[in-house]
Design an enzyme around this catalytic site. Structure first.
Site, PDB file in Angstrom:
ATOM      1  N   SER A 148      14.331  -6.908  10.968  1.00  0.00           N
ATOM      2  CA  SER A 148      13.696  -7.079   9.660  1.00  0.00           C
ATOM      3  C   SER A 148      13.354  -8.557   9.445  1.00  0.00           C
ATOM      4  O   SER A 148      12.532  -9.104  10.146  1.00  0.00           O
ATOM      5  CB  SER A 148      14.606  -6.513   8.560  1.00  0.00           C
ATOM      6  OG  SER A 148      13.941  -6.438   7.323  1.00  0.00           O
ATOM      7  N   GLU A 166      -1.524  -3.281  -2.197  1.00  0.00           N
ATOM      8  CA  GLU A 166      -2.663  -4.142  -2.515  1.00  0.00           C
ATOM      9  C   GLU A 166      -2.950  -5.142  -1.403  1.00  0.00           C
ATOM     10  O   GLU A 166      -3.604  -6.157  -1.613  1.00  0.00           O
ATOM     11  CB  GLU A 166      -2.398  -4.885  -3.830  1.00  0.00           C
ATOM     12  CG  GLU A 166      -2.228  -3.940  -5.016  1.00  0.00           C
ATOM     13  CD  GLU A 166      -1.913  -4.680  -6.308  1.00  0.00           C
ATOM     14  OE1 GLU A 166      -1.535  -5.862  -6.240  1.00  0.00           O
ATOM     15  OE2 GLU A 166      -2.073  -4.078  -7.379  1.00  0.00           O
ATOM     16  N   HIS A 190       9.486  -2.820   9.027  1.00  0.00           N
ATOM     17  CA  HIS A 190       9.481  -1.599   8.203  1.00  0.00           C
ATOM     18  C   HIS A 190       8.048  -1.087   8.110  1.00  0.00           C
ATOM     19  O   HIS A 190       7.582  -0.656   7.056  1.00  0.00           O
ATOM     20  CB  HIS A 190      10.018  -1.873   6.796  1.00  0.00           C
ATOM     21  CG  HIS A 190      11.399  -2.439   6.758  1.00  0.00           C
ATOM     22  ND1 HIS A 190      12.526  -1.649   6.849  1.00  0.00           N
ATOM     23  CD2 HIS A 190      11.845  -3.705   6.654  1.00  0.00           C
ATOM     24  CE1 HIS A 190      13.603  -2.421   6.781  1.00  0.00           C
ATOM     25  NE2 HIS A 190      13.211  -3.673   6.670  1.00  0.00           N
TER      26      HIS A 190
END
Length: 290
Positions: A148, A166, A190
């Site tokens: 991560s 967005e 992710h």
């Protein structure tokens, strides 16, 4: 330059918080998904001394380090690792402490946990710890492993903020400098689960020389000599190659407006597939055409 270290970057499992996705998991220890049983085993197998390698788990990126660190220690010990500990660095001055630096010098593997990659780079960047980390990676049989945030921070260019929904609006994706172990790539994590393809598209269209790497959860890349990449784990790695982009409106639209991109090339890798960063050639292990 021949790089002796190996880089293992992992897409993560449970996010420990970022600027735009603030759903912090307060029960991390109960559901930290140990994708690591496969990927952590590969880390051990790739290391110099296997189960006897000196492993330091670094929780700097996490907002809940006292919960996360022991889970990684437990996972490594489950795989018969004999020499695992947590190296706590929560302030910049600790990254110059002689005891901390001695432990880094003795390590065969460092495992950077998830969390906030900007926290990781702002605490470690430009410190003696950072200098030794880079030196070991270039000159020793040493493994930098990061999941991560630890993966996102490994490259020169680092995505640290940007809403998935967005991401293809101009200016929504924020990029800063990472720890600089590898150049020519930018990494997002992710990736499949959080729909972050737009974040990587915007990062690449802004600098098409950089290869975008999107790591799914339970998925990683083993990178040797900063050249050869092998997909590991059970999920997908998405590569975004902007070198053949033919057109975009990036410089013409205002901030907050949608971005158009023509002829952006993508590749999808799964376990055992390889990609060479110098030749830009991908090899599918179980090719339909073999």
């Amino acid at each position: 330059m021949n790089i002796l270290g190996k880089l293992i970057i992992i897409g993560g499992a449970v996010d420990k918080g970022s600027f735009t996705e603030t759903d912090l998991d307060k029960n991390a220890t109960s559901n930290l998904n140990f994708f690591e049983t496969g990927i952590l085993k590969r880390i051990l197998n790739e290391s110099k001394h296997k189960e006897n390698s000196r492993i330091e788990v670094i929780t700097t990126a996490s907002v809940i380090p006292k919960e996360i660190g022991p889970e990684y220690v437990k996972a490594f010990e489950y795989l018969n690792a004999k020499n695992v500990d947590i190296l706590t660095i929560e302030r910049r001055e600790q990254a110059a402490d002689e005891t901390v630096l001695a432990r880094l010098k003795a390590a065969d593997i460092v495992m950077f946990t998830g969390g906030d990659q900007l926290r990781l780079t702002s605490i470690l960047g430009g410190t003696p710890f950072h200098d030794i980390l880079l030196d070991k990676y270039h000159k020793e049989e040493f493994i930098y492993a990061g999941t991560s945030a630890g993966a996102a921070a490994a490259s020169n260019n680092m995505i640290y903020q940007g809403s998935s929904s967005e991401a293809l609006l101009k200016g929504e994706v924020k990029i800063s400098s990472g720890l600089g172990l590898i150049d020519g790539v930018i990494i997002d994590t992710h990736f499949v689960q959080r729909g972050r393809i737009g974040r990587l598209f915007q990062a690449v269209v802004g600098n098409p020389r950089v290869l975008g790497i999107g790591l799914g959860e339970d998925t990683g890349l083993l990178i040797t000599n900063n050249t050869q990449m092998e997909a590991i784990g059970s999920g997908l790695v998405i590569l975004v190659d902007g070198r053949e982009i033919k057109d975009t409106n990036l410089t013409k639209v205002e901030l907050g407006q949608p971005i158009s991109i023509s002829h952006l090339v993508t590749h999808v890798m799964s376990k055992f597939d390889t990609y060479n960063l110098e030749t830009h050639l991908m090899h599918i292990q179980s090719s339909h055409y073999l």
